[in-house]
Design an enzyme around this catalytic site. Sequence first.
Site, PDB file in Angstrom:
ATOM      1  N   SER A   1       0.851  -1.187   0.000  1.00 52.17           N
ATOM      2  CA  SER A   1       0.000   0.000   0.000  1.00 52.17           C
ATOM      3  C   SER A   1       0.886   1.237   0.000  1.00 52.17           C
ATOM      4  O   SER A   1       2.056   1.184   0.397  1.00 52.17           O
ATOM      5  CB  SER A   1      -0.881   0.003   1.257  1.00 52.17           C
TER       6      SER A   1
ATOM      7  N   TYR B   1      -3.183  -0.205  10.215  1.00 50.21           N
ATOM      8  CA  TYR B   1      -2.999  -0.719   8.853  1.00 50.21           C
ATOM      9  C   TYR B   1      -1.610  -0.365   8.330  1.00 50.21           C
ATOM     10  O   TYR B   1      -0.920  -1.201   7.750  1.00 50.21           O
ATOM     11  CB  TYR B   1      -4.082  -0.144   7.946  1.00 50.21           C
TER      12      TYR B   1
END
Length: 275
Positions: free
Chosen positions: A133, A146
Amino acid sequence: MQKTILITGCSSGIGHDAAMGLRERGWRVFAACRQQRDCDRLRAQGFDSPRIDYTDTASIETGLAQVLTATGGRLDALFNNGAHGLNAAVEDLPVEGLRAIFEANFFGWHELTRRVIPVMRAQGHGRIVQCSSSLGLVYMPWRGAYAATKHALEAFSDTMRIELAPAGIAVVLIEPGPIGTKFRENGRAYFERFIDWQSSPRRKDYQDKLIPRMYEATGPDPFELPPRAVTAKLIRALEAKRPHPRYYVTVPTYLGGYLRRVLSSRATDWLVRRL
């Protein structure tokens, strides 16, 4: 010989699009899902679909065994993809919530990857592609849990790339920014399970900012791309003779990579607060 790939998290979004795209290119795709009902749906679409839940060691073992039985013990590529979010201020994250997200986003990936590496080592080649990501490069408020899993994944993957190169195994990171998937929707259950936002000193911020964003926001995010943008980079990572260590997807990821290389931490903090 038809190339084979195991893709996790194929019930929707990035994983499902990747499975469809690679099948169209002639790959034999093993499209794994966490829930059996999703596996059944994909089997009805003509896919091999083992059940693999990153939080369930037994499913990792049996799911991979099904793949290897079907291929005669061969696997050309692994695309680790399934993950979820847990949005909250870091001070409100209980340890059990962090354990849960690391189990799904990191430890389970490592367990599956460790089982695949001996297969690839024995055959003398393989590709391990990790769906990271933009938050594996930088950071944002409310995304600490996250981002922590993705920063850990980046470090592990960089290390594996060096260690496994002599065995003919390439390790590649794909780093998407905003992609049009059910990711925000899927994260709500973990927020509701672990975050006591009403007792937080930042209750008003949750009420005014985060919760509307999670439950009421509609339409695409700025710079959002569809899952096929990730599939396009995945194809390059799998089929290039010498794949790049990283493939960026979306403008925010390119921006994040630039910030990490060029700006100081103070300057990055200033910019992130304003974004």
